[in-house]
Write a protein that holds these residues in place. Structure first.
Motif, PDB file in Angstrom:
ATOM      1  N   LYS A   4       0.213   7.996  -3.096  1.00  0.00           N
ATOM      2  CA  LYS A   4      -0.988   7.284  -2.681  1.00  0.00           C
ATOM      3  C   LYS A   4      -1.239   6.103  -3.620  1.00  0.00           C
ATOM      4  N   ARG A   5      -1.678   4.997  -3.040  1.00  0.00           N
ATOM      5  CA  ARG A   5      -1.985   3.798  -3.822  1.00  0.00           C
ATOM      6  C   ARG A   5      -3.383   3.321  -3.439  1.00  0.00           C
ATOM      7  N   PRO A   6      -4.397   3.974  -3.966  1.00  0.00           N
ATOM      8  CA  PRO A   6      -5.764   3.689  -3.524  1.00  0.00           C
ATOM      9  C   PRO A   6      -6.371   2.430  -4.143  1.00  0.00           C
ATOM     10  N   TRP A   7      -5.732   1.872  -5.160  1.00  0.00           N
ATOM     11  CA  TRP A   7      -6.332   0.738  -5.860  1.00  0.00           C
ATOM     12  C   TRP A   7      -6.326  -0.504  -4.977  1.00  0.00           C
ATOM     13  N   GLU A   8      -7.406  -1.250  -5.034  1.00  0.00           N
ATOM     14  CA  GLU A   8      -7.459  -2.534  -4.334  1.00  0.00           C
ATOM     15  C   GLU A   8      -6.794  -3.630  -5.156  1.00  0.00           C
ATOM     16  N   PRO A  38       0.804  -1.221   0.000  1.00  0.00           N
ATOM     17  CA  PRO A  38       0.000   0.000   0.000  1.00  0.00           C
ATOM     18  C   PRO A  38       0.836   1.270   0.000  1.00  0.00           C
ATOM     19  N   ARG A  62      -3.574  -5.486  -3.724  1.00  0.00           N
ATOM     20  CA  ARG A  62      -2.928  -4.742  -2.644  1.00  0.00           C
ATOM     21  C   ARG A  62      -2.741  -5.645  -1.434  1.00  0.00           C
TER      22      ARG A  62
END
Length: 232
Positions: A141-145, A132, A203
């Protein structure tokens, strides 16, 4: 055993094993972190192969020993640093580099090629996971699931992305990495032979425990089946 026409899960970074005769010179605690292993993927694959028609081909050493998802002579194949951590045991000479390739890299890819030739699958699922937050870039930021990766052949990816989104997931298209840059194993064993595939990055916090692993195994089993049927 892989059956012709089945679905093969390929996970290059499924293990954090370091052979006893290799000293990486790092804190052993790092072997449980993302720089050493794709957290959760081995457990997800183990659940998925309980389904008829699914098989798995998993890397059996840490990516810090030898990264199978690289070109043979790239520096990152035997990394001297990863996400801000030095790997002093990998500062080896040309002979040492060749020994690692001969011991780990080439047998892995030779065995995968032999398996695919003997029992051509309907679909290859390239299974990875991503952290993450990168320690070296905490501001990113790494918002992807999950993310779907591909290079030139996006047939499987174009089918998988809407299916994953329909499951209510935040899906990255070529995020957090691009398959145009990081797709060596699939370039070699899928795209070069016209074999259908797509790459999936989950993630790591989503599959860090048994509950998450079971959930994602169910999701990916369903998606892979649907993609394989649509490509048939």
């Amino acid at each position: 055993m892989l059956r012709a026409g089945g679905i093969l899960i390929v996970s290059d970074h499924a293990s954090n094993r370091v052979p006893s005769d290799i000293e990486l010179g790092i804190d052993p605690a790092l072997l449980s972190e993302h720089i050493a292993v794709d957290i959760g993927v081995a457990q997800v694959a183990e659940i998925m192969v309980r389904e008829a028609g699914f098989s798995a081909f998993l890397g059996n050493v840490s990516r810090l020993v030898c990264d199978f998802n690289r070109e043979e002579h790239q520096p990152a194949t035997i990394p001297i640093a990863s996400d801000g951590h030095a790997i002093p045991g990998n500062a080896i000479d040309h002979a040492g580099h060749e020994e690692r390739l001969a011991r780990f890299f080439r047998p892995y890819h030779d065995a995968l090629a032999e398996l695919l030739d003997a029992s051509p699958p309907a679909l290859i699922l390239s299974l990875h996971s991503f952290t993450p937050v990168l320690a070296s870039h905490p501001e990113e930021k790494r918002p992807w699931e999950c993310g779907v990766l591909y290079n030139s052949d996006d047939r499987g990816a174009r089918l998988a992305i809407p299916l994953l989104e329909a499951a209510g997931l935040v899906v990255g298209d070529q995020q957090p990495y691009s398959g145009k840059l990081l797709n060596a194993t699939m370039n070699r064993h899928a795209e070069a032979h016209g074999r259908s595939y797509f790459g999936i990055e989950v993630r790591q916090d989503m599959i860090a425990d048994a509950q998450g692993q079971a959930r994602w195994a169910t999701i990916l089993t369903d998606v892979a089946k649907r993609v394989a049927l649509a490509l048939d």
